[in-house]
Design a protein around this motif. Sequence first.
Motif, PDB file in Angstrom:
ATOM      1  N   GLY A  93       0.515  -1.290  -0.270  1.00  0.00           N
ATOM      2  CA  GLY A  93      -0.139   0.020   0.032  1.00  0.00           C
ATOM      3  C   GLY A  93       1.139   1.269  -0.045  1.00  0.00           C
ATOM      4  N   ALA A  94       2.712   0.916  -1.119  1.00  0.00           N
ATOM      5  CA  ALA A  94       3.180   2.350  -0.217  1.00  0.00           C
ATOM      6  C   ALA A  94       3.909   2.021  -1.447  1.00  0.00           C
ATOM      7  CB  ALA A  94       3.576   2.461   0.841  1.00  0.00           C
ATOM      8  N   LEU A  95       3.896   3.074  -1.819  1.00  0.00           N
ATOM      9  CA  LEU A  95       6.151   3.153  -3.267  1.00  0.00           C
ATOM     10  C   LEU A  95       6.280   3.967  -1.680  1.00  0.00           C
ATOM     11  CD1 LEU A  95       6.679   3.691  -5.571  1.00  0.00           C
ATOM     12  CD2 LEU A  95       5.936   5.899  -5.639  1.00  0.00           C
ATOM     13  N   ILE A  96       7.989   3.187  -2.116  1.00  0.00           N
ATOM     14  CA  ILE A  96       8.546   4.331  -0.801  1.00  0.00           C
ATOM     15  C   ILE A  96      10.027   4.754  -1.653  1.00  0.00           C
ATOM     16  CG2 ILE A  96       8.583   3.100   0.899  1.00  0.00           C
ATOM     17  CD1 ILE A  96      11.115   1.064   0.715  1.00  0.00           C
ATOM     18  N   GLY A  97      10.955   5.600  -1.471  1.00  0.00           N
ATOM     19  CA  GLY A  97      11.695   6.766  -1.943  1.00  0.00           C
ATOM     20  C   GLY A  97      12.454   7.652  -1.380  1.00  0.00           C
ATOM     21  N   ALA A  98      13.297   8.673  -1.643  1.00  0.00           N
ATOM     22  CA  ALA A  98      13.818   9.357  -1.279  1.00  0.00           C
ATOM     23  C   ALA A  98      14.641  10.277  -1.861  1.00  0.00           C
ATOM     24  CB  ALA A  98      15.986   8.831  -0.177  1.00  0.00           C
ATOM     25  N   ALA A  99      13.429  10.337  -3.121  1.00  0.00           N
ATOM     26  CA  ALA A  99      13.781  11.846  -4.332  1.00  0.00           C
ATOM     27  C   ALA A  99      12.842  12.715  -3.954  1.00  0.00           C
ATOM     28  CB  ALA A  99      12.756  11.106  -5.477  1.00  0.00           C
ATOM     29  N   GLY A 152      -7.967   1.665  -8.305  1.00  0.00           N
ATOM     30  CA  GLY A 152      -8.587   1.827  -7.140  1.00  0.00           C
ATOM     31  C   GLY A 152      -8.739   1.738  -5.692  1.00  0.00           C
ATOM     32  N   ARG A 153      -6.848   1.670  -5.760  1.00  0.00           N
ATOM     33  CA  ARG A 153      -6.839   1.052  -4.173  1.00  0.00           C
ATOM     34  C   ARG A 153      -5.512   2.118  -3.699  1.00  0.00           C
ATOM     35  NH1 ARG A 153      -4.001  -4.557  -3.727  1.00  0.00           N
ATOM     36  NH2 ARG A 153      -3.628  -4.126  -1.650  1.00  0.00           N
ATOM     37  N   ARG A 154      -5.533   2.748  -2.239  1.00  0.00           N
ATOM     38  CA  ARG A 154      -4.916   3.782  -1.612  1.00  0.00           C
ATOM     39  C   ARG A 154      -3.460   3.586  -1.772  1.00  0.00           C
ATOM     40  NH1 ARG A 154      -3.461   5.709   2.538  1.00  0.00           N
ATOM     41  NH2 ARG A 154      -3.614   8.187   3.036  1.00  0.00           N
ATOM     42  N   ILE A 155      -2.713   4.199  -2.352  1.00  0.00           N
ATOM     43  CA  ILE A 155      -1.592   4.138  -2.176  1.00  0.00           C
ATOM     44  C   ILE A 155      -1.184   5.239  -2.068  1.00  0.00           C
ATOM     45  CG2 ILE A 155       1.115   3.026  -3.908  1.00  0.00           C
ATOM     46  CD1 ILE A 155      -1.011   1.156  -3.516  1.00  0.00           C
ATOM     47  N   ARG A 156       0.140   5.446  -0.725  1.00  0.00           N
ATOM     48  CA  ARG A 156       1.075   6.362  -0.690  1.00  0.00           C
ATOM     49  C   ARG A 156       2.267   6.664  -0.628  1.00  0.00           C
ATOM     50  NH1 ARG A 156       0.740   2.829   3.905  1.00  0.00           N
ATOM     51  NH2 ARG A 156       2.562   2.719   4.662  1.00  0.00           N
ATOM     52  N   TYR A 157       3.193   7.580  -0.909  1.00  0.00           N
ATOM     53  CA  TYR A 157       4.226   7.579  -0.683  1.00  0.00           C
ATOM     54  C   TYR A 157       4.520   7.963   0.205  1.00  0.00           C
ATOM     55  CZ  TYR A 157       9.085   8.801  -2.084  1.00  0.00           C
ATOM     56  OH  TYR A 157      10.111   9.810  -1.768  1.00  0.00           O
ATOM     57  N   THR A 158       5.458   7.217   0.732  1.00  0.00           N
ATOM     58  CA  THR A 158       6.750   7.552   2.029  1.00  0.00           C
ATOM     59  C   THR A 158       8.235   7.689   1.285  1.00  0.00           C
ATOM     60  OG1 THR A 158       5.445   5.836   3.184  1.00  0.00           O
ATOM     61  CG2 THR A 158       7.769   6.442   3.918  1.00  0.00           C
ATOM     62  N   ASP A 159       8.480   8.653   1.931  1.00  0.00           N
ATOM     63  CA  ASP A 159       9.689   9.237   2.048  1.00  0.00           C
ATOM     64  C   ASP A 159      10.207   8.939   2.646  1.00  0.00           C
ATOM     65  OD1 ASP A 159      11.032  11.198  -0.422  1.00  0.00           O
ATOM     66  OD2 ASP A 159      10.847  12.614   1.211  1.00  0.00           O
ATOM     67  N   LEU A 160      11.865   9.037   2.417  1.00  0.00           N
ATOM     68  CA  LEU A 160      12.829   8.509   3.335  1.00  0.00           C
ATOM     69  C   LEU A 160      13.915   8.822   3.421  1.00  0.00           C
ATOM     70  CD1 LEU A 160      11.722   4.312   2.673  1.00  0.00           C
ATOM     71  CD2 LEU A 160      10.982   6.009   4.882  1.00  0.00           C
ATOM     72  N   PRO A 161      14.859   9.018   3.992  1.00  0.00           N
ATOM     73  CA  PRO A 161      15.805   9.595   4.364  1.00  0.00           C
ATOM     74  C   PRO A 161      16.949   8.359   3.686  1.00  0.00           C
ATOM     75  CG  PRO A 161      15.469   9.707   6.587  1.00  0.00           C
ATOM     76  CD  PRO A 161      14.288   9.399   6.048  1.00  0.00           C
ATOM     77  N   ALA A 162      17.942   8.965   2.700  1.00  0.00           N
ATOM     78  CA  ALA A 162      19.359   8.135   1.945  1.00  0.00           C
ATOM     79  C   ALA A 162      19.147   6.663   2.386  1.00  0.00           C
ATOM     80  CB  ALA A 162      19.776   8.791   1.030  1.00  0.00           C
ATOM     81  N   ASP A 163      19.811   6.715   3.671  1.00  0.00           N
ATOM     82  CA  ASP A 163      20.471   5.423   4.382  1.00  0.00           C
ATOM     83  C   ASP A 163      19.554   4.718   5.470  1.00  0.00           C
ATOM     84  OD1 ASP A 163      19.284   7.526   6.337  1.00  0.00           O
ATOM     85  OD2 ASP A 163      20.611   6.585   7.735  1.00  0.00           O
TER      86      ASP A 163
END
Length: 221
Positions: A93-99, A152-163
């Motif tokens: 339910g999430a896309l993660i990255g550091a962008a 049709g599903r709730r996908i959130r973006y989770t921004d993370l520190p690079a490490d």
Amino acid sequence: MRSGAERLLLISTTTPSERVANHRRAIDAAVAANVSLVAYTSMLHAGTSTASLAPTHKATEEYLRERLPSVMLRNGWYLENYTSQLPRVLQDGALIGAAGRGRISAATRADYADAAAVVLSTDGHAGEVYELGGDHAFTLAELATAISVATGRRIRYTDLPADTFTRALLDAGVPAELANVLASADLAMSRDEMFTDSGDLRRLIGRPAATPAEAIADALR
């Protein structure tokens, strides 16, 4: 390399630590075979990018320019880098990255391949540097929204520190070298280094590149 080859597409090899040596061998072989033009798949803003992959591309470009007529196809990020993650994204339910809020001008492999085919099959490209990317730049938060709309599903973006992002990739089974490369690329994205408004890709292929929404729909099919 077969003697008599006239034009060559040099696609950057996979392992960053081996890349420059591999490319130099290929370029030397092209010289020996009297190739008249080499098109190289570099990366967006290779000369100035802070991404860890950039120095390998810059070194290859410099070596190639010194030896043969050439064209630099500076490909932006690939939409497949995200669509290949869709099963995991939908599961979590999430896309993660550091962008962060960086804009990304991604396109599909097929669109970049079409650009390369045009360069190799038409004249007037020697010495050109094409900064290639899609016309519909997006942030990762916007990409998460596009996935939500498509599924049709709730996908959130989770921004993370690079490490932290690197550790998450390692925990997901991504090899260490690749995890570090991806985290470095995301940091470059956060600085808009994966963004271009050059229009080069659209002009080369003679049509708009696939949009993120179209690439997502294709992957879901």
